[in-house]
Design a protein around this motif. Structure first.
Motif, PDB file in Angstrom:
ATOM      1  N   LYS A  26       0.697  -1.315   0.048  1.00 39.05           N
ATOM      2  CA  LYS A  26      -0.048   0.052  -0.035  1.00 39.05           C
ATOM      3  C   LYS A  26       0.789   1.305   0.105  1.00 39.05           C
ATOM      4  CE  LYS A  26      -4.168   1.676   2.404  1.00 39.05           C
ATOM      5  NZ  LYS A  26      -5.353   1.516   3.302  1.00 39.05           N
ATOM      6  N   GLN A  27       1.991   1.135   0.902  1.00 37.47           N
ATOM      7  CA  GLN A  27       2.827   2.193   1.019  1.00 37.47           C
ATOM      8  C   GLN A  27       3.512   2.812  -0.626  1.00 37.47           C
ATOM      9  OE1 GLN A  27       3.604   4.544   3.309  1.00 37.47           O
ATOM     10  NE2 GLN A  27       4.744   5.585   1.790  1.00 37.47           N
ATOM     11  N   SER A  28       3.933   1.537  -1.206  1.00 35.84           N
ATOM     12  CA  SER A  28       4.533   1.633  -2.323  1.00 35.84           C
ATOM     13  C   SER A  28       3.840   2.305  -3.365  1.00 35.84           C
ATOM     14  CB  SER A  28       5.216   0.240  -3.135  1.00 35.84           C
ATOM     15  OG  SER A  28       4.162  -0.456  -3.440  1.00 35.84           O
ATOM     16  N   GLU A  29       2.509   2.073  -3.190  1.00 36.16           N
ATOM     17  CA  GLU A  29       1.653   3.187  -4.184  1.00 36.16           C
ATOM     18  C   GLU A  29       1.489   4.563  -3.799  1.00 36.16           C
ATOM     19  OE1 GLU A  29      -1.343  -0.698  -4.935  1.00 36.16           O
ATOM     20  OE2 GLU A  29      -2.254   0.836  -4.284  1.00 36.16           O
ATOM     21  N   GLY A  30       1.721   4.727  -2.560  1.00 39.23           N
ATOM     22  CA  GLY A  30       1.763   6.260  -2.055  1.00 39.23           C
ATOM     23  C   GLY A  30       3.043   7.145  -2.476  1.00 39.23           C
ATOM     24  N   VAL A  31       3.139   8.194  -1.904  1.00 39.79           N
ATOM     25  CA  VAL A  31       4.099   9.353  -2.296  1.00 39.79           C
ATOM     26  C   VAL A  31       4.635   9.799  -1.052  1.00 39.79           C
ATOM     27  CG1 VAL A  31       4.788  11.267  -3.522  1.00 39.79           C
ATOM     28  CG2 VAL A  31       3.070   9.845  -4.546  1.00 39.79           C
ATOM     29  N   ALA A  32       5.813   9.786  -0.934  1.00 42.84           N
ATOM     30  CA  ALA A  32       6.321  10.543   0.585  1.00 42.84           C
ATOM     31  C   ALA A  32       6.526  12.155   0.153  1.00 42.84           C
ATOM     32  CB  ALA A  32       7.822  10.038   0.776  1.00 42.84           C
ATOM     33  N   ARG A  33       5.739  12.882   1.047  1.00 43.80           N
ATOM     34  CA  ARG A  33       5.635  14.445   0.625  1.00 43.80           C
ATOM     35  C   ARG A  33       6.516  14.974   1.281  1.00 43.80           C
ATOM     36  NH1 ARG A  33      -0.197  14.430   2.949  1.00 43.80           N
ATOM     37  NH2 ARG A  33       0.935  13.246   4.395  1.00 43.80           N
ATOM     38  N   ALA A 198       5.169  20.542  -7.954  1.00 40.28           N
ATOM     39  CA  ALA A 198       6.193  19.996  -7.318  1.00 40.28           C
ATOM     40  C   ALA A 198       6.975  19.025  -8.157  1.00 40.28           C
ATOM     41  CB  ALA A 198       5.492  19.096  -6.051  1.00 40.28           C
ATOM     42  N   LEU A 199       8.346  18.635  -7.645  1.00 34.94           N
ATOM     43  CA  LEU A 199       8.993  17.594  -8.523  1.00 34.94           C
ATOM     44  C   LEU A 199       8.783  16.354  -7.938  1.00 34.94           C
ATOM     45  CD1 LEU A 199      11.526  17.262 -10.311  1.00 34.94           C
ATOM     46  CD2 LEU A 199      13.294  17.287  -8.072  1.00 34.94           C
ATOM     47  N   ILE A 207      15.055  -6.157  -6.683  1.00 39.54           N
ATOM     48  CA  ILE A 207      14.819  -7.452  -5.713  1.00 39.54           C
ATOM     49  C   ILE A 207      14.885  -8.666  -6.502  1.00 39.54           C
ATOM     50  CG2 ILE A 207      13.601  -8.601  -4.024  1.00 39.54           C
ATOM     51  CD1 ILE A 207      12.780  -6.060  -2.844  1.00 39.54           C
ATOM     52  N   PRO A 208      15.761  -9.479  -6.399  1.00 40.58           N
ATOM     53  CA  PRO A 208      16.086 -10.700  -7.337  1.00 40.58           C
ATOM     54  C   PRO A 208      14.780 -11.590  -7.102  1.00 40.58           C
ATOM     55  CG  PRO A 208      18.108 -10.270  -6.282  1.00 40.58           C
ATOM     56  CD  PRO A 208      16.929  -9.242  -5.578  1.00 40.58           C
ATOM     57  N   ASP A 209      14.168 -12.036  -8.178  1.00 34.52           N
ATOM     58  CA  ASP A 209      13.121 -12.865  -8.113  1.00 34.52           C
ATOM     59  C   ASP A 209      11.909 -12.331  -7.694  1.00 34.52           C
ATOM     60  OD1 ASP A 209      14.692 -14.836  -9.619  1.00 34.52           O
ATOM     61  OD2 ASP A 209      15.624 -15.532  -7.684  1.00 34.52           O
ATOM     62  N   ALA A 210      11.504 -11.168  -7.398  1.00 40.63           N
ATOM     63  CA  ALA A 210      10.486 -10.661  -7.023  1.00 40.63           C
ATOM     64  C   ALA A 210      10.048  -9.419  -7.787  1.00 40.63           C
ATOM     65  CB  ALA A 210      10.847 -10.361  -5.440  1.00 40.63           C
ATOM     66  N   GLU A 211       8.636  -9.119  -7.574  1.00 42.06           N
ATOM     67  CA  GLU A 211       8.331  -7.784  -8.231  1.00 42.06           C
ATOM     68  C   GLU A 211       9.103  -6.711  -7.699  1.00 42.06           C
ATOM     69  OE1 GLU A 211       4.406  -5.028  -8.821  1.00 42.06           O
ATOM     70  OE2 GLU A 211       4.163  -7.308  -7.856  1.00 42.06           O
ATOM     71  N   ASP A 212       9.712  -5.738  -8.510  1.00 42.86           N
ATOM     72  CA  ASP A 212      10.131  -4.472  -7.830  1.00 42.86           C
ATOM     73  C   ASP A 212       9.536  -3.444  -7.339  1.00 42.86           C
ATOM     74  OD1 ASP A 212      12.825  -5.943  -8.701  1.00 42.86           O
ATOM     75  OD2 ASP A 212      12.893  -4.650 -10.726  1.00 42.86           O
ATOM     76  N   PRO A 213       9.300  -3.260  -6.099  1.00 45.02           N
ATOM     77  CA  PRO A 213       8.692  -2.061  -5.449  1.00 45.02           C
ATOM     78  C   PRO A 213       9.447  -0.763  -5.955  1.00 45.02           C
ATOM     79  CG  PRO A 213      10.219  -3.070  -3.939  1.00 45.02           C
ATOM     80  CD  PRO A 213      10.385  -3.809  -4.998  1.00 45.02           C
ATOM     81  N   VAL A 214       8.616   0.094  -5.971  1.00 40.04           N
ATOM     82  CA  VAL A 214       8.984   1.604  -6.366  1.00 40.04           C
ATOM     83  C   VAL A 214       8.705   2.627  -5.480  1.00 40.04           C
ATOM     84  CG1 VAL A 214       8.512   3.435  -7.899  1.00 40.04           C
ATOM     85  CG2 VAL A 214       8.497   1.092  -8.732  1.00 40.04           C
ATOM     86  N   GLU A 215       9.543   3.255  -4.863  1.00 39.71           N
ATOM     87  CA  GLU A 215       9.412   4.471  -3.868  1.00 39.71           C
ATOM     88  C   GLU A 215       9.172   5.765  -4.836  1.00 39.71           C
ATOM     89  OE1 GLU A 215      11.940   4.118  -0.454  1.00 39.71           O
ATOM     90  OE2 GLU A 215      13.335   3.675  -1.763  1.00 39.71           O
ATOM     91  N   ARG A 216       8.212   6.643  -4.203  1.00 40.76           N
ATOM     92  CA  ARG A 216       7.694   7.691  -4.843  1.00 40.76           C
ATOM     93  C   ARG A 216       7.774   8.857  -3.875  1.00 40.76           C
ATOM     94  NH1 ARG A 216       4.465   3.600  -6.667  1.00 40.76           N
ATOM     95  NH2 ARG A 216       4.554   3.252  -8.894  1.00 40.76           N
ATOM     96  N   VAL A 217       8.433   9.953  -4.292  1.00 38.47           N
ATOM     97  CA  VAL A 217       8.516  11.066  -3.693  1.00 38.47           C
ATOM     98  C   VAL A 217       8.036  12.394  -4.371  1.00 38.47           C
ATOM     99  CG1 VAL A 217      10.238  10.406  -2.331  1.00 38.47           C
ATOM    100  CG2 VAL A 217      10.941  11.430  -4.067  1.00 38.47           C
ATOM    101  N   ARG A 218       7.694  13.446  -3.531  1.00 32.60           N
ATOM    102  CA  ARG A 218       7.035  14.472  -4.109  1.00 32.60           C
ATOM    103  C   ARG A 218       7.856  15.660  -3.202  1.00 32.60           C
ATOM    104  NH1 ARG A 218       1.823  16.407  -2.573  1.00 32.60           N
ATOM    105  NH2 ARG A 218       2.670  17.565  -0.938  1.00 32.60           N
ATOM    106  N   ILE A 219       8.727  16.465  -3.912  1.00 33.75           N
ATOM    107  CA  ILE A 219       9.492  17.353  -3.514  1.00 33.75           C
ATOM    108  C   ILE A 219       9.172  18.862  -3.914  1.00 33.75           C
ATOM    109  CG2 ILE A 219      11.781  18.411  -3.113  1.00 33.75           C
ATOM    110  CD1 ILE A 219      12.960  15.564  -3.984  1.00 33.75           C
ATOM    111  N   SER A 220       8.963  19.646  -2.626  1.00 35.08           N
ATOM    112  CA  SER A 220       8.359  21.034  -2.837  1.00 35.08           C
ATOM    113  C   SER A 220       9.333  22.003  -2.119  1.00 35.08           C
ATOM    114  CB  SER A 220       7.058  21.078  -2.655  1.00 35.08           C
ATOM    115  OG  SER A 220       6.739  20.849  -1.363  1.00 35.08           O
TER     116      SER A 220
END
Length: 501
Positions: A26-33, A198-199, A207-220
């Motif tokens: 759930k977090q990987s679908e969100g954005v760190a603000r 924002a940027l 991560i080997p042999d697994a779905e790669d999670p994505v971190e997302r950030v929004r910078i302002s």
């Protein structure tokens, strides 16, 4: 994973990765603000002046160097996957990761060597260029191996290379770890009102042999008051770039318990005399001003836990020097020093009118506090103060800078002739010897001797270490305070992704 066989270690790592994916999808679908105090952050390609907090954050996020800092300020691999240091400390050999620039061009050692060498040319205006003065040559040995050859050992070289000023940028793009998101990743960013302008950046974790999670950030960016209010309202997860000037703003805002965090940085925090006022050309006047300051009172009013007053250019904890001895009067209450100070002022100035000193200070509430404290402490000796409209017109300039490494050299070279308005010529030879010596003990001894000379001549009126603060929510568990106030966004929203864990 000490004690584990390689196979068991791999299984444990994969198991941890599985937990990551199951617990934080759930977090990987969100954005760190994230927001930095100051103008809207951008990727600066060529560093020609000290970076703003936002620009430094973006540069270290989008343009890592050979190495970079983890959340605790420790050096970890960046573009280089590993490195070796020769026994004599004169050669650092880095092996680059395989990879490409965002335009698809292969990352090659000769490109990296050229980018770094450009930062050290005589024509370079990179503010940290002088810290790498011991670098003799940067050469590509193969497509993936680069060597930095030194004229003298520098144990802190990796700390300097990890600074954002030495991040690798080519054709206005860097090598990550965060990049402008691909279209499939960009779709995951919410299109809310706060995201306008924002940027937006993404970091795909392999991560080997697994779905790669994505971190997302929004910078302002933004001013401290607005960002503190947005943080208190839950609209931001992290605010960085706080200094003494905007600290009162953070203290005045009602915050969650533990949200206000301070970095244990080293550096310069005090006043540098200029040549504009004749009175300040007298070393005895400069010493009088230093002794008249109630550092304990000034520091106490800032309400920063652990901040220690100091009256020396160097501070405790720097490489090879131990704890510099503070003058005996520093621990004496200011009220007990006052009678002797008034007598000294009478001796120095006689019946002549005492000078009014113009001071270049920050313009925010913290700067107003500092000006009021200086006026209060110097009033008993007849010295008045007023704010200077610019540094060029100031008698004293407020210096607030974080040291880029644990070396004393940065502190001392900041006040050498040709750089500082008032200097000690005898110190120049000591600093030159320290730069070329091959022996750590001799280098430390030379630094201490130069520091004693500079303190004796009162080239700087120190107060304490600089203040760097952040606002951190529970949604940023990967954040940690560190000695350089450089904060990675890798693993920010989930500490299990953090560097070096």
């Amino acid at each position: 994973m000490a004690g584990l066989t390689p196979k068991r270690a791999l299984l444990a790592a994969l198991a941890a990765a599985g937990l990551l994916l199951s617990n934080c999808g759930k977090q990987s679908e969100g954005v760190a603000r994230v927001a930095a105090i100051g103008p809207m952050p951008k990727l600066v390609e060529t560093v020609v002046a000290p970076l703003s907090p936002g620009d430094a954050l973006v540069r270290q996020t989008m343009a890592q160097g050979l190495v970079r800092f983890d959340e605790r300020g420790q050096v970890v691999p960046g573009l280089a996957e590993r490195w070796n240091v020769s026994d004599d400390g004169l050669s650092y050999i880095f092996r680059l990761q395989t990879g490409e620039w965002p335009d698809g061009r292969k990352i090659r050692a000769d490109d990296v060597a050229r980018i770094l060498s450009r930062q050290l040319r005589p024509s370079s205006t990179n503010p940290l260029k002088d810290t790498l003065g011991a670098v003799g040559e940067i050469v590509a040995m193969t497509d993936r191996v680069i060597e930095i050859r030194l004229l003298a050992p520098r144990p802190n070289l990796l700390q300097l290379l990890a600074q954002p000023e030495f991040g690798l940028v080519r054709a206005s793009v860097g090598t990550g770890p965060f990049l402008i998101p691909a279209p499939e990743d960009a779709a995951a960013f919410p299109a809310d009102e706060e995201a306008k302008g924002a940027l937006l950046l993404a970091h795909r974790i392999r991560i080997p042999d697994a779905e790669d999670p994505v971190e997302r950030v929004r910078i302002s960016g933004g001013n401290a008051k607005a960002l503190a209010a947005a943080f208190a309202d839950g609209k931001l997860d992290l605010v960085v770039g706080g200094t003494v000037d905007d600290l009162p703003t953070a203290l005045a805002q009602k915050m969650p318990r533990g949200a206000l965090r301070f970095d244990p940085v080293a550096g310069l925090f005090g006043l540098m005399p200029t040549k504009r006022n004749d009175a300040l050309q007298e070393v005895e006047v400069r010493r009088l001003l230093s002794r008249a300051l109630d550092r304990a009172g000034l520091v106490g009013g800032l309400r920063v836990g652990g901040l220690v007053p100091r009256a020396t250019l160097l501070q405790a904890g720097l490489e090879g020097i131990g704890s510099p001895a503070q003058p005996s009067w520093l621990d004496q209450p200011a009220t007990e020093r006052r009678t002797a100070l008034v007598s000294e002022a009478r001796r120095l100035f006689g019946s002549t009118e005492r000078p009014t000193l113009r001071i270049a200070l920050p313009n925010g509430p913290g700067g107003k506090y500092l000006l009021a404290r200086l006026a209060y402490d110097w009033a008993p000796i007849g010295i008045k103060v007023e704010r200077a409209p610019s540094e060029a017109s100031a008698d004293l300039v407020w210096i607030d800078e974080v040291a880029p490494s644990a070396s004393p050299a940065w502190f001392l070279r900041r006040f050498r002739c040709g750089i500082a308005p008032i200097c000690v010529e005898e110190s120049e030879a000591l600093l030159a010897q320290a730069r070329s010596t091959l022996f750590a003990e001799q280098r430390a001894a030379l630094f201490l001797e130069a520091a004693e000379q500079m303190d004796r001549e009162q080239l700087f009126i120190p107060i304490a270490a600089p203040i760097r603060w952040s606002l951190v929510s529970g949604r940023a568990p990967g954040f940690a305070e560190n000695q350089f106030a450089r904060h990675t966004l890798v693993g920010l929203a989930n500490e299990r992704f953090s560097d070096g864990r």
